[in-house]
Design an enzyme around this catalytic site. Structure first.
Site, PDB file in Angstrom:
ATOM      1  N   CYS A  73     -23.794 -11.400  -4.895  1.00 27.79           N
ATOM      2  CA  CYS A  73     -23.470 -11.185  -3.484  1.00 27.79           C
ATOM      3  C   CYS A  73     -22.009 -10.761  -3.393  1.00 27.79           C
ATOM      4  CB  CYS A  73     -23.748 -12.456  -2.663  1.00 27.79           C
ATOM      5  SG  CYS A  73     -22.394 -13.635  -2.639  1.00 27.79           S
TER       6      CYS A  73
ATOM      7  N   CYS B 196     -21.793 -13.830 -12.329  1.00 22.74           N
ATOM      8  CA  CYS B 196     -21.875 -15.103 -11.608  1.00 22.74           C
ATOM      9  C   CYS B 196     -23.275 -15.691 -11.798  1.00 22.74           C
ATOM     10  CB  CYS B 196     -21.582 -14.882 -10.127  1.00 22.74           C
ATOM     11  SG  CYS B 196     -22.990 -14.182  -9.244  1.00 22.74           S
TER      12      CYS B 196
ATOM     13  N   ARG C 100      -8.462 -25.439  -5.197  1.00 25.78           N
ATOM     14  CA  ARG C 100      -9.518 -25.561  -6.222  1.00 25.78           C
ATOM     15  C   ARG C 100      -8.900 -25.756  -7.600  1.00 25.78           C
ATOM     16  NH1 ARG C 100     -14.212 -22.979  -4.168  1.00 25.78           N
ATOM     17  NH2 ARG C 100     -14.371 -23.488  -1.960  1.00 25.78           N
TER      18      ARG C 100
ATOM     19  N   CYS D 277     -27.916 -20.356  -6.700  1.00 30.67           N
ATOM     20  CA  CYS D 277     -26.962 -20.116  -5.617  1.00 30.67           C
ATOM     21  C   CYS D 277     -27.685 -19.646  -4.359  1.00 30.67           C
ATOM     22  CB  CYS D 277     -25.924 -19.079  -6.029  1.00 30.67           C
ATOM     23  SG  CYS D 277     -24.776 -18.724  -4.683  1.00 30.67           S
TER      24      CYS D 277
ATOM     25  N   ARG E  23     -19.384 -29.409  -9.770  1.00 34.23           N
ATOM     26  CA  ARG E  23     -18.335 -28.670 -10.485  1.00 34.23           C
ATOM     27  C   ARG E  23     -17.165 -29.611 -10.814  1.00 34.23           C
ATOM     28  NH1 ARG E  23     -16.454 -24.141  -6.801  1.00 34.23           N
ATOM     29  NH2 ARG E  23     -18.469 -23.241  -7.340  1.00 34.23           N
TER      30      ARG E  23
ATOM     31  N   LYS F  85      -6.800 -20.908  -3.966  1.00 31.62           N
ATOM     32  CA  LYS F  85      -6.892 -20.788  -5.427  1.00 31.62           C
ATOM     33  C   LYS F  85      -5.517 -20.531  -6.041  1.00 31.62           C
ATOM     34  CE  LYS F  85     -11.615 -19.074  -5.286  1.00 31.62           C
ATOM     35  NZ  LYS F  85     -12.552 -17.992  -5.611  1.00 31.62           N
TER      36      LYS F  85
ATOM     37  N   CYS G   7     -17.590 -14.091  -6.986  1.00 29.62           N
ATOM     38  CA  CYS G   7     -17.154 -15.197  -7.863  1.00 29.62           C
ATOM     39  C   CYS G   7     -16.745 -14.722  -9.261  1.00 29.62           C
ATOM     40  CB  CYS G   7     -18.251 -16.249  -7.974  1.00 29.62           C
ATOM     41  SG  CYS G   7     -18.579 -17.082  -6.418  1.00 29.62           S
TER      42      CYS G   7
ATOM     43  N   LYS H 208     -11.060 -22.018   1.300  1.00 25.42           N
ATOM     44  CA  LYS H 208     -10.594 -22.420  -0.034  1.00 25.42           C
ATOM     45  C   LYS H 208      -9.224 -21.817  -0.376  1.00 25.42           C
ATOM     46  CE  LYS H 208     -13.719 -18.898  -1.708  1.00 25.42           C
ATOM     47  NZ  LYS H 208     -14.961 -18.700  -2.444  1.00 25.42           N
TER      48      LYS H 208
HETATM   49 FE1  SF4 Z   1     -23.378 -17.102  -5.485  1.00 27.13          FE
HETATM   50 FE2  SF4 Z   1     -22.342 -14.862  -4.540  1.00 27.13          FE
HETATM   51 FE3  SF4 Z   1     -20.812 -16.523  -5.992  1.00 27.13          FE
HETATM   52 FE4  SF4 Z   1     -22.724 -15.153  -7.155  1.00 27.13          FE
HETATM   53  S1  SF4 Z   1     -20.902 -14.281  -6.142  1.00 27.13           S
HETATM   54  S2  SF4 Z   1     -22.334 -17.346  -7.431  1.00 27.13           S
HETATM   55  S3  SF4 Z   1     -24.296 -15.052  -5.606  1.00 27.13           S
HETATM   56  S4  SF4 Z   1     -21.696 -16.951  -3.998  1.00 27.13           S
END
Ligand code: SF4
Length: 575
Positions: free
Chosen positions: A483, A438, A149, A444, A80, A219, A487, A217
């Site tokens: 998940c 995401c 970040r 991931c 990244r 932000k 993100c 982290k």
């Molecule tokens: Fe991975 Fe969870 Fe972030 Fe999606 S929300 S990129 S599944 S860590």
């Protein structure tokens, strides 16, 4: 026990141990690990568990292709960039494009924090890719890890002098919060393993972060009213620009936002930031460092799931935080000023910057710059940037802006995009333009359900459902993550899908148009075939009950649905 015996003293509460990440940071404060040695060993296709933690500080995640797991693990790397405000020069963009073709999976992924990610890089490509980025005067330092970040800033290209000031201030804060370890340069530029026994390395203490960096982290974002395109209240540290007489006089300081949570863990939850005080441009760096060090000193170092700054704010309170910050600064801060956001998201058309140059907002489906049948976005962008030397600006909603365009070149650029299957007008309908997903599968390691690969077809089904009710042109902010880490900031969406298992999602409802209100969980586990069955009756009721025929879906949910059937608190939802 005799009646006269003294009662046993209550057992002292067990002191919780620092987690493993804290131990390895303490042991190797330069964050060098054995990365250079492993990188140089052709027999190894992966890094050790501890080195994987150190790599994050360098902007790298070790992953494996989850589609291939049945036949064994194929290790790949996600890298990244650190791109403050998401601004790339033409040369910088072409370097990213080249590297994605040569070492990645021939795509570039725009992140929800205005950066690019490479996916699918194998170990032999990792070193050359990192060297080339750094040789091109860019870097990936602190793009991940327990540090600050990528700093976000409104992406519109100098649409006003205020935009320019925000970008300059965001860049200043990004530089001021960089860790000072020599390991990054040593490993990725010189290809040399730091001597960990050298006292200068063994006893290294970062002047800002200390020996063990942050508990998790951190932000930072800058926002310009009335557009909350950076989702300011989801950040650990936010600055909302305050204008007087057309000039930015300073920023409202917001602290303690964050999206991530864990299924079934009541200690974790999404939180919107508190508005703490007003800060002058001259105070920005000291305040940023002050906020960061409160996280450094008070964040939970025993449980990484509970280690974000938002929990310090929630548990100690905004008044305590302001006192603590002012004590560190050695002066009092002014009170915050009134502010108002009207909307979030991007615009997708031609605009004109202050200097008379033109810019073009482009919709990028799920943030993936790639080529596919009839839609050659990656090829088109390369051709445009090469020929017209356009700047590229990445947006927090995973789209991009081509900037610094001569007005005379607009027609040719429009034609070039059309040749590659990319329209400039009517780029996508309202639902798609306001959506985010995401990456999740297959890269991931934390994904529990599909996200990026699934979202486009789900949006089609939602569009069809809305169309049957005559609501096809309505904007609903829909976000999906594989998940609960969040993100793509699903807990601010009018409809948020959060992966819970293969083909299963939590359904969160009730965010608002300017992303200043958290949504609430509506259904804990909805299987893919049942999603439309759940949503269609709600859409029908919304249509019948919406105030003035214009009330947004999320506002109707908050006004009507939440009162009828209060949603369970997020943390109370069983895993
Ligand atoms: Fe991975 Fe969870 Fe972030 Fe999606 S929300 S990129 S599944 S860590």
């Amino acid at each position: 026990m005799s009646e006269t015996a003294a009662p046993a003293a209550p057992a002292a509460p067990k002191e919780k141990k620092p987690n493993h990440n804290e131990e390895i940071k303490t042991a190797i404060p330069t964050l060098a690990g054995t990365l250079a040695a492993t990188l140089a060993d052709p027999a190894l296709d992966r890094f050790s568990e501890d080195d994987q933690q150190f790599m994050k500080f360098h902007g790298i995640y070790q992953q494996d292709d989850r589609d291939l797991r049945k036949t064994g693990k194929k290790f790949i790397f996600m890298i990244r960039g650190r791109i403050p405000g998401g601004v790339l020069s033409p040369k910088g963009y072409l370097v990213y494009d080249d590297l994605a073709t040569k070492y990645g999976n021939n795509t570039l992924r725009i992140t929800s924090r205005q950066s690019f990610q490479f996916h699918g890089v194998v170990k032999t490509g990792l070193g050359p890719l990192m060297k080339k980025i750094n040789d091109s005067m860019m870097d990936t330092l602190a793009a991940c890890g327990d540090v600050n970040r990528n700093v976000m800033s409104p992406p519109a290209p100098v649409a006003s002098a205020q935009h320019a000031q925000l970008l300059a201030d965001a860049t200043r804060v990004s530089e001021a919060l960089l860790p000072k370890t020599k390991a990054y340069h040593s490993i990725w530029v010189e290809g040399v393993q730091l001597n960990l026994e050298d006292p200068a390395n063994k006893d290294f203490v970062d002047p800002l972060y200390g020996r063990t960096y942050l508990p998790r982290k951190f932000k930072v974002a800058f926002a310009l009213q009335p557009v909350n395109d950076v989702d300011i209240l989801t950040n650990c540290l936010g600055y909302i620009a305050i204008e007087e007489g057309g000039k930015i006089t300073g920023y409202n300081l917001t602290v303690g936002g964050g999206q991530g949570r864990a299924h079934g863990n009541t200690e974790t939850y999404p939180r919107i930031a508190d508005v703490i005080a007003f800060v002058s441009p001259e105070q920005l760096i000291a305040v940023s460092r002050g906020v960061l060090t409160v996280h450094r000193d008070f964040g939970d170092r025993t449980d990484r799931k509970h280690a974000r700054l938002k929990y310090v704010l929630e548990e100690k309170g905004a008044a305590w935080f302001r006192d603590e910050l002012e004590a560190r600064l050695g002066y009092k801060l002014a009170d915050a000023k009134p502010f108002k956001f009207e909307r979030q998201g991007d615009t997708f058309d031609w605009g004109q910057a202050l200097d008379g140059s033109s810019y073009l907002g482009l919709y990028v489906e799920t943030g993936r710059v790639k080529n596919k049948d009839g839609y050659k976005l990656k090829t088109a962008l390369r051709a445009i940037v090469e020929k017209y030397q356009t700047e590229v600006r990445l947006t927090p909603s995973q789209n991009l802006i081509l900037a610094n365009i001569k007005p005379a070149d607009k027609a040719a650029i429009t034609a070039l995009l059309a040749e590659h299957g990319i329209p400039v007008e009517n780029q996508a309908n309202a639902i798609r333009r306001a959506s985010m997903a995401c990456p999740s599968m297959p890269t991931c390691g934390l994904g529990l359900a599909e996200s990026e690969r699934y979202m486009p077809t789900l949006l089609t089904r939602i569009e069809e459902s809305l169309a049957t009710l005559g609501l096809a042109d309505e904007e609903i902010i829909i976000r999906m993550t594989g998940c609960p880490n969040g993100c793509a900031r699903p807990y601010m969406a009018e409809i948020g899908f959060v992966g819970k298992g293969p083909g299963r999602y939590q359904l969160w409802l009730g965010g608002n148009a300017n992303c200043t209100r958290l949504n609430k969980v509506w259904r804990d586990l909805v299987k893919d075939p049942d999603i439309i069955t759940e949503l269609q009756p709600l859409f029908a009721r919304w249509k019948a009950e919406r105030i003035g025929g214009t009330e947004r879906f999320g506002d109707w949910v908050a006004r009507v649905l939440w009162k009828e059937a209060p949603a369970p608190a997020p943390a109370a939802v069983a895993s």
